[in-house]
Design a protein around this motif. Structure first.
Motif, short mmCIF file in Angstrom:
data_model
loop_
_atom_site.label_atom_id
_atom_site.label_comp_id
_atom_site.label_asym_id
_atom_site.label_seq_id
_atom_site.Cartn_x
_atom_site.Cartn_y
_atom_site.Cartn_z
N VAL A 179 -5.16 -4.02 -7.82
CA VAL A 179 -5.95 -4.06 -6.64
C VAL A 179 -4.75 -4.70 -5.50
CG1 VAL A 179 -7.63 -5.25 -5.24
CG2 VAL A 179 -7.99 -4.57 -7.65
N VAL A 180 -4.79 -3.97 -4.58
CA VAL A 180 -3.54 -4.37 -3.60
C VAL A 180 -4.13 -4.01 -2.24
CG1 VAL A 180 -1.69 -3.33 -5.00
CG2 VAL A 180 -2.72 -1.97 -3.25
N PRO B 109 0.74 -1.14 0.09
CA PRO B 109 -0.07 0.02 -0.05
C PRO B 109 0.88 1.24 -0.04
CG PRO B 109 -0.97 -1.66 1.72
CD PRO B 109 0.30 -2.08 1.22
N GLU B 110 1.68 1.11 0.74
CA GLU B 110 2.72 2.35 0.97
C GLU B 110 3.38 2.92 -0.46
OE1 GLU B 110 1.90 0.87 4.72
OE2 GLU B 110 2.92 -0.15 2.83
N GLU C 260 -8.51 0.91 0.35
CA GLU C 260 -9.16 2.04 0.91
C GLU C 260 -8.22 3.15 0.90
OE1 GLU C 260 -9.59 -1.01 1.90
OE2 GLU C 260 -11.51 -1.40 1.95
N ARG C 261 -7.06 2.83 1.58
CA ARG C 261 -6.13 3.98 2.26
C ARG C 261 -5.14 4.18 0.87
NH1 ARG C 261 -0.64 3.56 4.87
NH2 ARG C 261 -0.93 1.33 4.56
N VAL C 262 -4.95 3.15 -0.10
CA VAL C 262 -4.43 3.60 -1.33
C VAL C 262 -5.04 4.64 -2.04
CG1 VAL C 262 -3.55 2.85 -3.53
CG2 VAL C 262 -2.99 1.74 -1.60
N LEU D 53 -14.20 -1.84 -6.26
CA LEU D 53 -15.26 -1.17 -7.00
C LEU D 53 -16.19 -0.19 -6.16
CD1 LEU D 53 -16.18 -3.54 -10.07
CD2 LEU D 53 -15.13 -1.35 -10.24
N ARG D 54 -16.21 -0.45 -4.63
CA ARG D 54 -16.92 0.32 -3.88
C ARG D 54 -16.47 1.63 -3.59
NH1 ARG D 54 -18.49 -5.14 -1.92
NH2 ARG D 54 -17.13 -4.71 -0.11
N LEU D 55 -15.21 1.81 -3.74
CA LEU D 55 -14.59 2.82 -3.47
C LEU D 55 -14.74 4.14 -4.24
CD1 LEU D 55 -10.98 1.38 -2.79
CD2 LEU D 55 -12.79 1.87 -1.25
#
Length: 290
Positions: A220-221, A194-195, A225-227, A257-259
């Motif tokens: 997708v990782v 993510p970072e 959400e944070r990414v 896909l919900r983001l």
């Protein structure tokens, strides 16, 4: 593909090369969906010599088979368009498969896997002017950032110019960013932490004189959400590892896909070469997630 279609492509290219531009100029175009949800099929892997799918090292070597699978995918309800290099898009143009579809031209395919220049992603395909001339809707660029490789600076500069040039023509700029790490054995790999993805996204969205036409293409990782909090730009999810079980890939897509910033999918091998070879069913499942 029927032998007649293959013969038509070869005969047309040999005797009437101007037919490609003619087909492009008469092609009915379309706008992005009002709600911004997109389903694009990607087919730019062969231009980098990436022909493998899962445990099939030469799955994409047959151009006729690839075109057959693309024709099936593009015919399915809910598929908005395609992302590919000039050779593939021109075949599809001559076959009439791009009418009413969004078309994204792949731009920098110079980093060939397995070579000394693998991470030197120079622009070797479309530029902004040719995308506009063909009446296409945007350009896609790969941005791999290796902090140990000076060639990364050239890639950054090339992508920045492409973003600016596409925006000046009112064309979408699709940037696919990755941060690259070196393993203990010296091998370079995309860092999917993510970072690392947050850092790559932050750099990608700052390229060019404007970001008004910039979209991101992201994997997708973990901690997605944070990414995606790193950006306010619209993003499309790229396909997962074709060797992964389809159910796991679909579940990951559905969650991402919900983001709010994720606006759809751009997927190639996972849908064109599913384990059961049922392209239509794989594409329909992906469309159903949108």
């Amino acid at each position: 593909m029927r032998d007649l279609d293959r013969a038509m492509l070869v005969d047309t290219r040999a005797a009437s090369p101007g037919a490609v531009a003619e087909a492009a100029h008469r092609r009915p175009r379309r706008d992005v969906r009002p709600d911004g949800r997109l389903m694009l099929i990607a087919a730019d892997h062969p231009a980098r010599g990436s022909l493998g799918v899962g445990d099939r090292p030469l799955a994409m070597a047959s151009r006729v088979e690839l075109l057959d699978r693309l024709l099936v995918a593009l015919s399915r309800p809910g598929v908005d368009g395609v992302l590919a290099t000039p050779d593939v898009l021109e075949d599809l143009l001559l076959l009439g498969a791009l009418d009413g579809k969004l078309v994204i031209g792949s731009m920098n395919r110079g980093g060939i896997p397995g070579t000394a220049f693998e991470f030197d992603d120079r622009f070797t395909a479309y530029d902004a002017a040719s995308i506009e001339d063909m009446g296409f809707d945007g350009g896609k660029m790969l941005l791999r950032i290796d902090p140990t490789d000076p060639a990364t600076a050239r890639t950054l500069e090339g992508c920045a110019h492409a973003v600016t040039d596409l925006a000046a023509r009112g064309r979408l700029a699709m940037v696919e960013p990755f941060w690259v790490r070196r393993d203990e054995d010296g091998a370079r790999r995309n860092d999917l932490s993510p970072e690392a993805m947050m850092r790559a996204v932050a750099i990608a969205q700052g390229l060019g004189a404007t970001s008004a036409y910039t979209w991101l293409k992201v994997p997708v990782v973990a901690d997605m959400e944070r990414v995606m909090e790193a950006s306010t730009l619209p993003a499309l999810l790229l396909g997962g590892d074709p060797s992964t079980a389809p159910e796991e890939i679909y579940a990951d897509w559905a969650k991402a896909l919900r983001l709010p910033t994720v606006r759809g999918l751009v997927v190639g091998r996972a849908l064109l070469y599913p384990p059961d070879d049922d392209v239509a069913a794989a594409v329909d499942t992906a469309v159903g997630l949108l």
